[in-house]
Design a protein around this motif. Sequence first.
Motif, PDB file in Angstrom:
ATOM      1  N   TRP A 127       0.842  -1.202   0.000  1.00 37.70           N
ATOM      2  CA  TRP A 127       0.000   0.000   0.000  1.00 37.70           C
ATOM      3  C   TRP A 127       0.874   1.248   0.000  1.00 37.70           C
ATOM      4  CZ3 TRP A 127      -1.802   4.572   1.788  1.00 37.70           C
ATOM      5  CH2 TRP A 127      -3.154   4.885   1.604  1.00 37.70           C
ATOM      6  N   SER A 128       1.917   1.214   0.836  1.00 35.81           N
ATOM      7  CA  SER A 128       2.815   2.369   0.946  1.00 35.81           C
ATOM      8  C   SER A 128       4.264   1.917   0.943  1.00 35.81           C
ATOM      9  CB  SER A 128       2.519   3.153   2.230  1.00 35.81           C
ATOM     10  OG  SER A 128       3.401   4.241   2.376  1.00 35.81           O
ATOM     11  N   ALA A 129       5.095   2.691   0.289  1.00 37.20           N
ATOM     12  CA  ALA A 129       6.524   2.367   0.242  1.00 37.20           C
ATOM     13  C   ALA A 129       7.247   2.863   1.490  1.00 37.20           C
ATOM     14  CB  ALA A 129       7.157   2.977  -1.003  1.00 37.20           C
ATOM     15  N   SER A 197      -8.886   1.564   0.578  1.00 38.14           N
ATOM     16  CA  SER A 197      -8.229   2.871   0.488  1.00 38.14           C
ATOM     17  C   SER A 197      -8.399   3.678   1.768  1.00 38.14           C
ATOM     18  CB  SER A 197      -8.828   3.675  -0.676  1.00 38.14           C
ATOM     19  OG  SER A 197     -10.212   3.919  -0.445  1.00 38.14           O
ATOM     20  N   SER A 198      -9.102   3.109   2.740  1.00 37.60           N
ATOM     21  CA  SER A 198      -9.468   3.843   3.957  1.00 37.60           C
ATOM     22  C   SER A 198      -8.389   3.781   5.032  1.00 37.60           C
ATOM     23  CB  SER A 198     -10.786   3.306   4.519  1.00 37.60           C
ATOM     24  OG  SER A 198     -11.807   3.391   3.548  1.00 37.60           O
ATOM     25  N   THR A 199      -7.758   4.906   5.272  1.00 38.65           N
ATOM     26  CA  THR A 199      -6.723   5.016   6.305  1.00 38.65           C
ATOM     27  C   THR A 199      -7.359   4.946   7.685  1.00 38.65           C
ATOM     28  OG1 THR A 199      -5.225   6.309   4.926  1.00 38.65           O
ATOM     29  CG2 THR A 199      -4.982   6.569   7.293  1.00 38.65           C
ATOM     30  N   GLY A 200      -6.617   4.392   8.647  1.00 34.97           N
ATOM     31  CA  GLY A 200      -7.099   4.319  10.019  1.00 34.97           C
ATOM     32  C   GLY A 200      -7.430   5.698  10.557  1.00 34.97           C
ATOM     33  N   HIS A 201      -8.449   5.792  11.403  1.00 31.75           N
ATOM     34  CA  HIS A 201      -8.933   7.075  11.887  1.00 31.75           C
ATOM     35  C   HIS A 201      -7.885   7.880  12.662  1.00 31.75           C
ATOM     36  CE1 HIS A 201     -12.720   5.622  10.532  1.00 31.75           C
ATOM     37  NE2 HIS A 201     -13.435   6.548  11.146  1.00 31.75           N
ATOM     38  N   PRO A 204      -2.260   7.506  10.868  1.00 31.76           N
ATOM     39  CA  PRO A 204      -2.081   7.627   9.416  1.00 31.76           C
ATOM     40  C   PRO A 204      -1.188   6.543   8.820  1.00 31.76           C
ATOM     41  CG  PRO A 204      -0.819   9.306  10.562  1.00 31.76           C
ATOM     42  CD  PRO A 204      -1.698   8.675  11.582  1.00 31.76           C
ATOM     43  N   SER A 205      -0.518   5.797   9.684  1.00 24.26           N
ATOM     44  CA  SER A 205       0.346   4.720   9.197  1.00 24.26           C
ATOM     45  C   SER A 205      -0.415   3.404   9.062  1.00 24.26           C
ATOM     46  CB  SER A 205       1.532   4.523  10.141  1.00 24.26           C
ATOM     47  OG  SER A 205       1.077   4.159  11.440  1.00 24.26           O
ATOM     48  N   THR A 206      -1.723   3.416   9.348  1.00 25.75           N
ATOM     49  CA  THR A 206      -2.529   2.202   9.234  1.00 25.75           C
ATOM     50  C   THR A 206      -3.614   2.377   8.177  1.00 25.75           C
ATOM     51  OG1 THR A 206      -4.138   2.847  10.939  1.00 25.75           O
ATOM     52  CG2 THR A 206      -2.169   1.648  11.659  1.00 25.75           C
ATOM     53  N   VAL A 207      -4.088   1.268   7.685  1.00 31.05           N
ATOM     54  CA  VAL A 207      -5.148   1.269   6.673  1.00 31.05           C
ATOM     55  C   VAL A 207      -6.012   0.037   6.901  1.00 31.05           C
ATOM     56  CG1 VAL A 207      -3.806  -0.043   4.975  1.00 31.05           C
ATOM     57  CG2 VAL A 207      -5.594   1.519   4.190  1.00 31.05           C
ATOM     58  N   TRP A 208      -7.270   0.109   6.459  1.00 29.89           N
ATOM     59  CA  TRP A 208      -8.182  -1.012   6.656  1.00 29.89           C
ATOM     60  C   TRP A 208      -8.030  -2.072   5.568  1.00 29.89           C
ATOM     61  CZ3 TRP A 208     -10.990  -1.932  10.911  1.00 29.89           C
ATOM     62  CH2 TRP A 208     -11.221  -0.868  11.780  1.00 29.89           C
ATOM     63  N   GLN A 209      -8.017  -3.305   6.027  1.00 24.46           N
ATOM     64  CA  GLN A 209      -8.071  -4.461   5.138  1.00 24.46           C
ATOM     65  C   GLN A 209      -9.354  -5.229   5.446  1.00 24.46           C
ATOM     66  OE1 GLN A 209      -4.615  -6.870   5.911  1.00 24.46           O
ATOM     67  NE2 GLN A 209      -3.369  -5.794   4.400  1.00 24.46           N
ATOM     68  N   VAL A 210      -9.796  -6.036   4.499  1.00 15.77           N
ATOM     69  CA  VAL A 210     -10.944  -6.907   4.711  1.00 15.77           C
ATOM     70  C   VAL A 210     -10.555  -8.317   4.294  1.00 15.77           C
ATOM     71  CG1 VAL A 210     -13.300  -7.484   3.996  1.00 15.77           C
ATOM     72  CG2 VAL A 210     -12.661  -5.100   4.396  1.00 15.77           C
ATOM     73  N   VAL A 220      -4.318  -2.254   9.736  1.00 16.50           N
ATOM     74  CA  VAL A 220      -2.952  -2.772   9.767  1.00 16.50           C
ATOM     75  C   VAL A 220      -1.981  -1.732   9.209  1.00 16.50           C
ATOM     76  CG1 VAL A 220      -3.781  -5.146   9.478  1.00 16.50           C
ATOM     77  CG2 VAL A 220      -3.138  -3.804   7.473  1.00 16.50           C
ATOM     78  N   GLY A 221      -0.698  -2.003   9.377  1.00 12.46           N
ATOM     79  CA  GLY A 221       0.318  -1.104   8.847  1.00 12.46           C
ATOM     80  C   GLY A 221       0.303  -1.072   7.327  1.00 12.46           C
ATOM     81  N   LYS A 222       0.633   0.071   6.768  1.00  9.90           N
ATOM     82  CA  LYS A 222       0.570   0.258   5.316  1.00  9.90           C
ATOM     83  C   LYS A 222       1.753  -0.328   4.547  1.00  9.90           C
ATOM     84  CE  LYS A 222      -2.153   4.543   5.339  1.00  9.90           C
ATOM     85  NZ  LYS A 222      -2.145   5.990   5.001  1.00  9.90           N
ATOM     86  N   THR A 223       2.808  -0.682   5.236  1.00 10.20           N
ATOM     87  CA  THR A 223       4.009  -1.115   4.524  1.00 10.20           C
ATOM     88  C   THR A 223       4.023  -2.601   4.201  1.00 10.20           C
ATOM     89  OG1 THR A 223       5.144  -1.328   6.649  1.00 10.20           O
ATOM     90  CG2 THR A 223       5.437   0.739   5.441  1.00 10.20           C
ATOM     91  N   GLY A 224       3.041  -3.339   4.673  1.00  9.04           N
ATOM     92  CA  GLY A 224       3.002  -4.763   4.386  1.00  9.04           C
ATOM     93  C   GLY A 224       2.485  -5.032   2.981  1.00  9.04           C
TER      94      GLY A 224
END
Length: 235
Positions: A127-129, A197-201, A204-210, A220-224
């Motif tokens: 998701w993020s580098a 695409s939804s970042t954690g509330h 900012p270093s987390t994002v939602w997965q399903v 979870v963390g965006k770098t995985g």
Amino acid sequence: MKGKLTAAIMAAVWLGSAGSTRAADPEQSCQAALAKAAGKYVNCIQGQVSKFYGGGSGSPWKCVTKYAATYDKLQAKAQASAGSETCDAARFVDNGNWTVTDNLTALQWEKKTDDSTVHDKDNFYSWSALGTAADGTAFATFLSALNGAAFSGQYDWRMPTLAELLSITQPALPNCTSPPCIDATFGLTQSTNYWSSSTGHYLPSTVWQVSFGDGYPAAVGKTGGSYVRAVRGGY
């Protein structure tokens, strides 16, 4: 005076008639109901996420289940009427071009393949580098390739939001006896986590997965790395 009064009456009759025609139009009624349901669904998901962050037991499943039931009701109503409308059709429609349209949400989804192309079900993306920005391979490689090639003739493919991704899970339905928990129309699907695409509330270093193994979301963390299913459109 009499002429003005007659004109006013005729105008009122015409407007009233036109308004009735608009209200009775099957497709407009269908679309209005779908748009209203979409708004309620998004609010429901936001409420459940807030409960989660507040330490409560937020459950998005009731939102997903209620939203799905809305289409069943609208479809039954549409099929019982003489008019022709979107709500007459099945909820999920295979478009024959490696995309699926969800008539409940007006979203067009990418179908996955098993052919080593950009659509391959086994492709894994970041998701993020660097930790927060949307600059991982999901954006720079996957979405860039789809939009650069105008996949299915479209240039606006994107990552789904948390609410959009949850909307196609089927964790609470009887037919989800074995993963992946998704309608068979979508074809190949990994029974594990997909990026939203939804970042954690609050982080900012987390994002939602399903997860399509059980329909459960997690921040979870965006770098995985994870899987991605592209989407476009919607209400």
